[in-house]
Scaffold this active site. Structure first.
Site, PDB file in Angstrom:
ATOM      1  N   LYS A 137      11.386   3.043   9.535  1.00  0.00           N
ATOM      2  CA  LYS A 137      10.835   3.539   8.439  1.00  0.00           C
ATOM      3  C   LYS A 137      11.487   4.405   7.262  1.00  0.00           C
ATOM      4  O   LYS A 137      12.471   4.978   7.634  1.00  0.00           O
ATOM      5  CB  LYS A 137       9.445   4.412   9.021  1.00  0.00           C
ATOM      6  CG  LYS A 137       8.203   4.527   8.260  1.00  0.00           C
ATOM      7  CD  LYS A 137       7.318   3.348   8.202  1.00  0.00           C
ATOM      8  CE  LYS A 137       6.308   3.362   7.210  1.00  0.00           C
ATOM      9  NZ  LYS A 137       5.332   2.428   7.202  1.00  0.00           N
ATOM     10  N   ASP A 177       4.576   0.805   1.684  1.00  0.00           N
ATOM     11  CA  ASP A 177       3.647   1.559   2.377  1.00  0.00           C
ATOM     12  C   ASP A 177       3.026   2.397   1.245  1.00  0.00           C
ATOM     13  O   ASP A 177       3.062   2.024   0.201  1.00  0.00           O
ATOM     14  CB  ASP A 177       4.516   2.322   3.266  1.00  0.00           C
ATOM     15  CG  ASP A 177       3.379   3.172   4.344  1.00  0.00           C
ATOM     16  OD1 ASP A 177       3.070   2.521   5.266  1.00  0.00           O
ATOM     17  OD2 ASP A 177       3.155   4.198   3.988  1.00  0.00           O
TER      18      ASP A 177
HETATM   19  P1  NDP Z   1      -1.703   2.764  -0.761  1.00  0.00           P
HETATM   20  O1  NDP Z   1      -0.669   3.621  -1.406  1.00  0.00           O
HETATM   21  O2  NDP Z   1      -1.735   1.464  -1.533  1.00  0.00           O
HETATM   22  O3  NDP Z   1      -3.114   3.466  -0.666  1.00  0.00           O
HETATM   23  C1  NDP Z   1      -3.171   4.740  -0.099  1.00  0.00           C
HETATM   24  C2  NDP Z   1      -4.643   5.316  -0.240  1.00  0.00           C
HETATM   25  O4  NDP Z   1      -4.966   6.340   0.630  1.00  0.00           O
HETATM   26  C3  NDP Z   1      -4.909   5.612  -1.581  1.00  0.00           C
HETATM   27  O5  NDP Z   1      -6.224   5.508  -1.687  1.00  0.00           O
HETATM   28  C4  NDP Z   1      -4.568   7.221  -1.386  1.00  0.00           C
HETATM   29  O6  NDP Z   1      -5.235   7.919  -2.512  1.00  0.00           O
HETATM   30  C5  NDP Z   1      -5.063   7.333  -0.067  1.00  0.00           C
HETATM   31  N1  NDP Z   1      -4.226   8.456   0.445  1.00  0.00           N
HETATM   32  C6  NDP Z   1      -3.017   8.617   0.552  1.00  0.00           C
HETATM   33  N2  NDP Z   1      -2.631   9.638   1.199  1.00  0.00           N
HETATM   34  C7  NDP Z   1      -3.576  10.411   1.275  1.00  0.00           C
HETATM   35  C8  NDP Z   1      -4.066  11.914   1.766  1.00  0.00           C
HETATM   36  N3  NDP Z   1      -3.255  12.600   2.189  1.00  0.00           N
HETATM   37  N4  NDP Z   1      -5.339  12.173   1.809  1.00  0.00           N
HETATM   38  C9  NDP Z   1      -6.304  11.316   1.387  1.00  0.00           C
HETATM   39  N5  NDP Z   1      -6.211  10.061   0.836  1.00  0.00           N
HETATM   40  C10 NDP Z   1      -4.829   9.564   0.924  1.00  0.00           C
HETATM   41  O7  NDP Z   1      -1.086   2.580   0.740  1.00  0.00           O
HETATM   42  P2  NDP Z   1      -1.553   1.629   1.423  1.00  0.00           P
HETATM   43  O8  NDP Z   1      -2.925   1.175   1.509  1.00  0.00           O
HETATM   44  O9  NDP Z   1      -0.514   0.401   1.759  1.00  0.00           O
HETATM   45  O10 NDP Z   1      -1.456   2.261   3.054  1.00  0.00           O
HETATM   46  C11 NDP Z   1      -2.560   3.069   3.705  1.00  0.00           C
HETATM   47  C12 NDP Z   1      -2.354   3.032   5.358  1.00  0.00           C
HETATM   48  O11 NDP Z   1      -2.048   2.047   5.773  1.00  0.00           O
HETATM   49  C13 NDP Z   1      -1.068   4.209   5.491  1.00  0.00           C
HETATM   50  O12 NDP Z   1      -1.299   4.965   6.418  1.00  0.00           O
HETATM   51  C14 NDP Z   1      -0.030   2.973   5.807  1.00  0.00           C
HETATM   52  O13 NDP Z   1       1.209   3.593   6.783  1.00  0.00           O
HETATM   53  C15 NDP Z   1      -0.798   2.131   6.610  1.00  0.00           C
HETATM   54  N6  NDP Z   1      -0.265   0.764   6.523  1.00  0.00           N
HETATM   55  C16 NDP Z   1       0.168   0.076   5.402  1.00  0.00           C
HETATM   56  C17 NDP Z   1       0.445  -1.353   5.361  1.00  0.00           C
HETATM   57  C18 NDP Z   1       0.752  -2.094   4.312  1.00  0.00           C
HETATM   58  O14 NDP Z   1       1.125  -3.327   4.415  1.00  0.00           O
HETATM   59  N7  NDP Z   1       0.662  -1.497   2.876  1.00  0.00           N
HETATM   60  C19 NDP Z   1       0.867  -1.745   6.731  1.00  0.00           C
HETATM   61  C20 NDP Z   1       0.425  -1.136   7.908  1.00  0.00           C
HETATM   62  C21 NDP Z   1      -0.147   0.164   7.815  1.00  0.00           C
HETATM   63  P3  NDP Z   1      -4.445   8.364  -3.567  1.00  0.00           P
HETATM   64  O15 NDP Z   1      -4.581   7.132  -4.608  1.00  0.00           O
HETATM   65  O16 NDP Z   1      -5.267   9.450  -4.296  1.00  0.00           O
HETATM   66  O17 NDP Z   1      -3.089   8.787  -3.255  1.00  0.00           O
END
Ligand code: NDP
Length: 464
Positions: A137, A177
């Site tokens: 990562k 991510d």
């Molecule tokens: P994105 O950046 O596309 O979206 C993240 C979302 O979560 C946004 O709505 C963001 O809000 C919100 N968010 C992030 N940090 C915080 C926080 N500290 N408090 C509240 N809201 C928060 O990321 P992904 O959808 O790709 O990833 C989401 C999760 O899924 C993560 O845990 C990631 O590790 C996991 N994941 C993702 C994969 C992938 O293929 N993308 C694979 C496996 C796991 P804002 O826009 O306001 O920042």
């Protein structure tokens, strides 16, 4: 509901306490990493007793130590001509079963503890997919939010200018991510290609026209829903007609919502770091298209959803609150899809009081240890992240295969393989849990199944 198992997921046996004291001593100030290790180790005592060779070869002690940690300076210039400096990382955790594979996270909260927790989880998740990928990562404490495309490009080029020395198609293949989507992958791949004068499969999450796999953007969300459907099927139930809570509004949340809609469920909530929306009429596909444009193109805030749709209300984040009131909305299923530790004990308590049947984790480690214990105690079907959200990395590995063969599978072919992988992970969890006396417990099942495959490979490859 009957409890999933008589054993608490975070039993603090002397073995777990001793091992955690060792970890906390060796890696102080890394709470997220400690949390991830504790969860895995809590499942393994029974395995180490049954398989003494793992102790003899100090497999656990070796597995918690990354093979390599790279940290570097990332200088870049903003549009005002000011020099900014961020910190870049890549944690190459374990390559016993394949090249390091895992995403890059760009968010102000990124530090070594967060990346070590994510990299450690990735070892077991990747092992569970049944595909030949090791765990890693990386990322930076840089957040693209509110920056121009040119600023993001300059940052990505500087970041990849250094990272490119340490990765490669057969060495380490990063993906996206939080904060790293198609735009960031594009800029980083461009820099990688220029620096190496090579067009290889080194980054995944690319656009289909230059080597990306169809269905990669959808894979994590779709896979989480497929895993949820597998869990429900063990009880003869389906997602149809279920009211669901989804957190986040990024990649994982969007495609979780799309698949839930397709399967006849209703999504009542979405969120971002500024707050959450509640739409009792459901986030249907038209509203989801609005969210995708809002988040992926206009890069706006989720509050705009409630301005556009009168059926919805917006609730800003209340930092004085213990927990997130979003999880108090009555629902049958929850899909946390934003970030780590977003369901704390009080949230889990609200969910079970409202009779939630199922929790499937799209985000990584979104539930705290006490939250997990509450789900176990109340017999909630609980799909932990390393199993439930493995669809994303699985399709990344399929993208690697397509890139090395220079061919493209259709969307239907990839979807079929994704369903097979998720069904395979579900079966591996169920079987491992049963073998080691924790029938129906997906925490123990995923940890044990993920661990044994990597442990065996490490023994077979000698003391390195
Ligand atoms: P994105 O950046 O596309 O979206 C993240 C979302 O979560 C946004 O709505 C963001 O809000 C919100 N968010 C992030 N940090 C915080 C926080 N500290 N408090 C509240 N809201 C928060 O990321 P992904 O959808 O790709 O990833 C989401 C999760 O899924 C993560 O845990 C990631 O590790 C996991 N994941 C993702 C994969 C992938 O293929 N993308 C694979 C496996 C796991 P804002 O826009 O306001 O920042």
């Amino acid at each position: 509901m009957a409890p999933q198992t008589a054993t608490a997921p975070h039993c603090s046996s002397a073995f777990v306490q001793d091992f955690m004291a060792y970890i906390e001593d060796r890696s102080p100030g890394e709470p997220e990493f400690h949390q991830a290790v504790r969860e895995v180790v809590s499942s393994l005592e029974v395995v180490l007793e049954a398989r003494p060779e793992y102790r003899k070869h100090a497999i656990l002690e070796r597995m918690v130590e990354p093979e390599r940690v790279i940290q570097f300076r990332v200088p870049w210039m903003n549009d005002a001509g000011e020099v900014k400096v961020n910190r870049g990382y890549r944690v190459q955790f374990n390559s016993a079963i394949g090249p390091y594979k895992g995403g890059l996270r760009f968010h102000q909260s990124v530090n070594l503890s967060v990346l070590k927790f994510l990299g450690f989880e990735q070892i077991f998740k990747n092992s569970l997919t049944g595909l030949p990928i090791g765990g890693g990562k990386g990322g930076s404490d840089f957040s693209p939010a509110g920056l121009s495309d040119n600023e993001v490009m300059r940052f990505c080029q500087s970041f990849m200018g250094e990272l490119q020395r340490h990765i490669g198609a057969d060495t380490d293949v990063p993906a996206g991510d939080i904060g790293v989507g198609g735009r960031e992958i594009g800029y980083m791949f461009g820099q990688y290609r220029k620096s190496n004068n090579m067009f290889t499969g080194t980054l995944t999450g690319r656009a289909p026209s230059w080597g990306g796999s169809l269905l990669r953007p959808e894979a994590t969300g779709y896979g989480t829903v497929y895993f949820a459907a597998e869990m429900l099927a063990t009880k003869g139930r389906t997602l149809e007609g279920m009211n669901c809570l989804v957190s986040g509004s990024g990649n994982v949340a969007q495609y979780t919502t799309e698949k839930l809609n397709e399967l006849g469920a209703k999504v009542l909530t979405l969120s971002d770091s500024s707050g959450w929306i509640h739409d009792p009429e459901g986030v249907d596909n038209d509203k989801l298209a609005f969210v995708m444009d809002l988040k992926n193109v206009r890069r706006g805030r989720i509050s705009e959803y409630a301005e556009k749709y009168s059926s919805a209300t917006f609730h800003p984040v209340d930092n004085g609150n213990d927990g997130n009131p979003m999880w108090s909305v009555p629902a049958d299923a929850a899909f946390p899809s934003a970030t780590q530790n977003e369901i704390v004990g009080v949230d889990a308590r609200h969910l079970v009081e409202n009779n939630v049947q199922l929790v499937a984790e799209g985000a990584n480690m979104p539930t705290t240890a006490d939250g997990q214990a509450i789900f176990m105690e109340h017999g909630v079907l609980y799909g932990p992240a390393k199993a439930a959200n493995a669809g994303g990395v699985a399709v990344s590995a399929l993208e690697m295969s397509q890139a090395s063969q220079r061919l493209h599978w259709t969307r239907e072919e990839v979807d079929m393989k994704l369903r097979d992988v998720m069904a395979g992970i579900h079966k591996a969890c169920v079987d491992a849990a049963k073998t080691y006396g924790h029938e129906g417990n997906y925490i123990h099942g995923s940890n044990i199944a993920g661990f044994t495959k990597v442990a065996d490979a490490m023994i077979q490859q000698g003391l390195i």
